[in-house]
Design an enzyme around this catalytic site. Sequence first.
Site, short mmCIF file in Angstrom:
data_model
loop_
_atom_site.label_atom_id
_atom_site.label_comp_id
_atom_site.label_asym_id
_atom_site.label_seq_id
_atom_site.Cartn_x
_atom_site.Cartn_y
_atom_site.Cartn_z
CG HIS A 72 -0.46 0.28 2.52
ND1 HIS A 72 -0.52 -0.62 3.56
CD2 HIS A 72 0.13 1.38 3.05
CE1 HIS A 72 0.00 -0.09 4.65
NE2 HIS A 72 0.42 1.12 4.36
CD GLU A 113 -4.38 -1.50 3.58
OE1 GLU A 113 -3.40 -1.92 2.93
OE2 GLU A 113 -4.39 -1.42 4.83
C1 GLP Z 1 1.61 3.42 7.04
C2 GLP Z 1 1.24 4.75 6.33
C3 GLP Z 1 1.94 4.85 5.03
C4 GLP Z 1 3.35 4.32 5.24
C5 GLP Z 1 3.29 2.82 5.39
C6 GLP Z 1 4.61 2.22 5.82
O1 GLP Z 1 0.57 2.74 7.54
N1 GLP Z 1 -0.14 5.01 6.15
O2 GLP Z 1 1.93 6.20 4.57
O3 GLP Z 1 4.14 4.61 4.13
O4 GLP Z 1 2.22 2.46 6.20
O5 GLP Z 1 4.85 2.43 7.18
P1 GLP Z 1 6.31 2.43 7.81
O6 GLP Z 1 7.03 3.55 7.19
O7 GLP Z 1 6.11 2.67 9.29
O8 GLP Z 1 6.90 1.13 7.51
#
Ligand code: GLP
Length: 257
Positions: A135, A140
Amino acid sequence: MAEVVIVRDQEEAGRLAAAAIARRLAVTENPVLGVATGSTPESTYRALAAAGQRLTGVTAFALDEYVGLPAGHPESYRAVLERELVAPLGMDPDMLRTPDASPEGLHDTGERYEAAIREAGGVDVQILGIGTDGHIGFNEPGSSLASRTRIKTLTQQTREDNARFFDSVDDVPIHCVTQGLGTIRDARHLVLLAFGEGKAEAVAAAVEGPVSSGVPGSLIQLHPSVTVLVDEAAGSRLAHADYYRLAYANKPSWQAL
Ligand code: GLP
């Protein structure tokens, strides 16, 4: 295709992303930055601060926001961005825009957010992370490639991934408001960052797999101006890693990141 740069670590990625952002902000009147949350963009925000970059006069639009958290909850994306972006970079808090996820505002939150982005002149540089399920924002798998800002339901995988920010997975909201894939595609330049083995499959699918709503990150293949910054682990499943290294090692000085 996207420019794919395989870097040593998160700090190097943050420095490169920060430099690319700073260059674009410097040549843009009333610049608009698209900002992400999660762990991934933290090194970019740190690098911007370390470089002495101030975001005075910059408007920032968040990609997404949880639905159902009380106003001011420390893990609401507004609160996270106030801590990690607004305060260290001297931004005017009113210039940080986040989707309205309040119960009263939900019915037309998407339309109002889209209008606000349009009125600001569109996003100049959009920072993106990627979820382990592919995503971007909170789009999603299965999200329309043409989608606009709207309410979405989070997958159980995403809720589990994000549980580390809450006391338990049950405290992670089930709903969110997120910019759509069509909204993200409208930004003038995309910078996607990913770190760690857990992202390797999603990165390979997004960069080299078929363009598909099953892998929302594959939207980047439809965009003419994308930089992908990954560490060795996140880039470990890229079939054309040697080519990306060759291209970057021979990058002409006139070609900005
Ligand atoms: C989150 C956010 C996204 C982010 C992704 C990865 O839930 N909504 O914008 O890029 O999932 O998260 P992380 O950077 O903590 O791995």
